[in-house]
Design an enzyme around this catalytic site. Structure first.
Site, mmCIF file in Angstrom:
data_model
loop_
_atom_site.group_PDB
_atom_site.id
_atom_site.type_symbol
_atom_site.label_atom_id
_atom_site.label_comp_id
_atom_site.label_asym_id
_atom_site.label_seq_id
_atom_site.Cartn_x
_atom_site.Cartn_y
_atom_site.Cartn_z
ATOM 1 C CG HIS A 51 47.974 17.347 29.922
ATOM 2 N ND1 HIS A 51 46.918 18.217 29.964
ATOM 3 C CD2 HIS A 51 47.585 16.333 29.120
ATOM 4 C CE1 HIS A 51 45.936 17.750 29.229
ATOM 5 N NE2 HIS A 51 46.306 16.605 28.719
ATOM 6 N NE ARG B 4 40.614 3.177 30.149
ATOM 7 C CZ ARG B 4 41.906 2.829 30.038
ATOM 8 N NH1 ARG B 4 42.722 3.539 29.300
ATOM 9 N NH2 ARG B 4 42.351 1.759 30.672
ATOM 10 C CD GLU C 243 36.317 -4.476 32.707
ATOM 11 O OE1 GLU C 243 37.449 -4.001 32.836
ATOM 12 O OE2 GLU C 243 35.351 -3.792 32.333
ATOM 13 C CG ASP D 135 38.218 -2.941 36.437
ATOM 14 O OD1 ASP D 135 38.417 -2.484 37.574
ATOM 15 O OD2 ASP D 135 37.784 -2.271 35.491
ATOM 16 N NE ARG E 159 41.883 0.172 37.820
ATOM 17 C CZ ARG E 159 41.313 0.202 36.628
ATOM 18 N NH1 ARG E 159 40.290 -0.599 36.359
ATOM 19 N NH2 ARG E 159 41.742 0.992 35.690
ATOM 20 C CB CYS F 154 42.490 -3.393 26.333
ATOM 21 S SG CYS F 154 40.995 -3.627 27.298
HETATM 22 C C1 PEP Z 1 40.817 -2.762 32.506
HETATM 23 O O1 PEP Z 1 40.063 -2.863 33.484
HETATM 24 O O2 PEP Z 1 41.814 -3.478 32.326
HETATM 25 C C2 PEP Z 1 40.560 -1.742 31.486
HETATM 26 C C3 PEP Z 1 41.279 -1.695 30.393
HETATM 27 O O3 PEP Z 1 39.587 -0.832 31.742
HETATM 28 P P1 PEP Z 1 39.785 0.424 32.709
HETATM 29 O O4 PEP Z 1 41.244 0.527 33.030
HETATM 30 O O5 PEP Z 1 39.274 1.594 31.942
HETATM 31 O O6 PEP Z 1 38.936 0.053 33.866
HETATM 32 MG MG MG Z 2 38.139 -1.917 33.490
#
Ligand code: PEP
Ligand code: MG
Length: 588
Positions: free
Chosen positions: A190, A297, A437, A461, A471, A508
């Site tokens: 935050h 999400r 993904e 992902d 990641r 995204c």
């Molecule tokens: C992704 O995997 O790129 C994604 C947008 O989902 P998350 O980051 O919530 O796994």
């Molecule tokens: Mg993802």
């Protein structure tokens, strides 16, 4: 020079002010003979004064920050009044004869222990809010003036601290604190959100910062690259001072651009959507100039809930997000649990040695009867409200690996529709999409496209699975790179397949908000990008400097390169040549 995590963009040059002592928690009091009634009353009085503080801070925050950022202090007031915290402190005082302060401190230790088990960084960061509130009450118990620790400094400084609590950031006068460097914290804390809201450049996660910097040292904070330069030489300092001035002008310019349409240099419209986790994020998305929400999400609702949230509660939450979203356009993702996001009530029978490749996302939903069906019903019911508002809801499913999974998801959707028909509950049919993904799904994209209405590429992902590089593991961060040539080949194929099939495609993952990746993706034909709301003004501005033809030639050239380094060097040089101000809004 130290490298950390870039959490709030911009450049700041100034003198360090190491405030570690200022923000240290009070010494832990010891338990002993206590007057129980007196301790209970002291606790109540301190809680009451802490609430008064929070109301005052919130008013200040509302003047300085967006309503959604200021809402953090609603959360703090909720923590202060939280029955389980109050019960825990009462129990400490009554049953264990602790002082009020001792009981509070003990409660903090219990929460710290519980939160340290969360793998999800967003959740771990919520402990910071609890600590902030508890320390505030503790200080009132010690009769300290809480105001005194809100930095009131004579000259503009770069604040160097162990950890910055959200209420301390708001106490900082943006003119007196030019930049922030912290040892702890991440992009999702935050304090980072508030620093971004105030426009203070910030870098987090520099382990030894308080050992290598002392008050009075000259510092440069580069919040775009996540760099801190300690005692820069005269030349570097002059160069960064120039960049700092330019950054101020640039920020003013970005604010002016907020209401302009998102388009390329040659006037082609692009979509800049926001990734959100909550209603307040959805409000922030509008304030940042997003034209809709490209990724909601929904698992955060579950992660912050003691049990599985019921259908009615979900309907209400989705309606709230739809109402707050720009143009009431929201792409809702079905819960993406598992991997790094585990739930206490999930009741896992065994520990997985490879959770990211295990029982997560859609795989888990199929097996958990409480998950998919109520969520699908809630989304379709909320979609009916969106339609009345002139909005638009889409639903997508994470981690789709096989065609069978899409076929099964569609069967469950039909079942939910039949139930809603039978119950005569109003609902709207929504476009159904897949998140792309998993490499297997990317390879069979043509087959998949026959079954879905749209695709959203989850590059975070996709990159980790394609490169076999976690990641979240800094040891393999050099491999987990969206600009790696094999990743770019796959992205090109997927985007091409979607365009050929006439199916809408969005990306995204985090790379959507990074200027170098944006240029390549635009050149590959992508027109829809969904990102963290704070990055939208940067990409909108950047987009206005790059034409489609230029992006196409960049993408073509990049696809001939062999290594990550070659790709990054080429893009950095080429974009610096083409976009005069490139350095200023380079995020990564
Ligand atoms: C992704 O995997 O790129 C994604 C947008 O989902 P998350 O980051 O919530 O796994
Ligand atoms: Mg993802």
């Amino acid at each position: 020079m130290r490298k950390g995590v870039a959490v709030s963009p911009g450049i700041a040059v100034g003198t360090a002010y190491c405030a570690n002592k200022l923000f240290l928690p009070p010494a832990s009091p010891s338990a002993g003979e206590v007057d129980i009634q007196a301790e209970l009353s002291r606790y109540e009085a301190a809680r009451w004064r802490a609430e008064e503080d929070l109301i005052a801070i919130q008013q200040k925050a509302e003047q300085q920050l967006s309503p959604s950022d200021a809402a953090i202090f609603d959360v703090h007031r909720a923590i202060l009044c939280d029955a389980s915290l109050i019960d825990r402190v009462h129990e400490g005082i009554i049953r264990h004869e602790m002082t009020a302060q001792g009981a509070l401190h003990h409660s903090l230790e219990v929460y710290s222990e519980a939160f340290s088990k969360f793998n999800d960084s967003y959740l771990r960061e919520r402990l910071t809010d609890i600590r902030d509130v508890i320390q505030r009450v503790e200080r009132h118990l010690q009769n300290d003036s809480v105001e005194a620790d809100e930095v009131l400094l004579a000259n503009p400084v770069i604040l160097v601290v162990d950890e910055l609590l959200p209420s301390q950031v708001v106490g900082i006068d943006a003119l007196k604190v030019r930049g922030i460097v912290t040892r702890c914290g991440s992009e999702t804390s935050h304090a980072a959100i508030v620093a971004r809201g105030l426009g203070i450049p910030a870098v987090s996660g520099i382990e030894d910062i308080l050992e290598v910097v002392k008050t009075g040292d000259h510092l440069v904070v580069d919040g775009r690259e996540g760099l801190v330069i300690i005692d820069p030489d005269a030349e570097a300092q002059a160069a960064y001072l120039k960049l700092e001035r330019e950054f101020f002008d640039f920020k003013d310019h970005l604010v002016e651009n907020r209401d302009l349409p998102a388009e390329t240099a040659d006037g082609v419209s692009i979509e800049l959507l926001a990734n959100v986790n909550s209603v307040s994020d959805a409000e922030a998305a509008g304030a940042m100039g997003a034209t809709g929400i490209g990724l909601f999400r929904t698992e955060y609702l579950y992660l912050t809930h003691p049990t599985v949230p019921g259908e009615e509660e979900q309907v209400q939450l989705y309606i709230d997000v739809i109402k707050a979203a720009p143009d009431h356009r929201v792409t809702i993702r079905s819960i993406d649990l598992g991997g790094d996001k585990t739930l206490p009530f999930l009741n896992r029978r065994h520990r997985e040695s490879n959770p990211f490749m295990g029982w997560r996302s859609i795989r888990l939903c199929f097996e958990h009867p409480n998950f998919l069906q109520p969520q699908l019903r809630a989304v379709m019911r909320a979609a009916a409200v969106a339609r009345e508002l002139g909005g638009d809801v889409r639903l997508m499913f994470p981690m789709i690996t096989t065609l069978e999974e899409i076929i099964e998801v569609k069967r469950v959707v039909r079942e939910a529709q039949a139930q809603l028909d039978a119950e005569q509950k109003p609902y709207a049919r929504v476009p159904l999409g897949m998140m792309l993904e998993v490499p297997a799904a990317a390879i069979s994209i043509d087959l998949m496209l026959e079954e879905v209405d749209f695709v959203s590429i989850g590059s975070n992902d996709l990159v980790q699975y394609l490169m076999a590089a976690d990641r979240d593991n800094p040891k393999v961060a050099h491999l987990c790179q969206p600009l790696a040539p094999p990743v770019l080949q796959i992205l090109k194929n997927v985007i091409r397949a979607c365009l050929d099939a006439g199916k809408p495609v969005t990306l995204c993952g985090e790379m959507a908000g990074h200027t170098m990746s944006y240029a390549v993706l635009l050149g590959m034909g992508l027109r829809s990008f969904s990102m963290s709301p704070a990055l939208i003004p940067y990409i909108k501005e950047f987009a206005r400097h790059l034409s489609i033809a230029t992006a196409e030639s960049i993408a073509q050239q990049v696809l001939t390169l062999r290594t990550i380094r070659e790709v990054r060097t080429y893009l950095a040089d080429e974009l610096a040549r083409l976009v005069p101000d490139f350095e200023k809004f380079k995020i990564s």
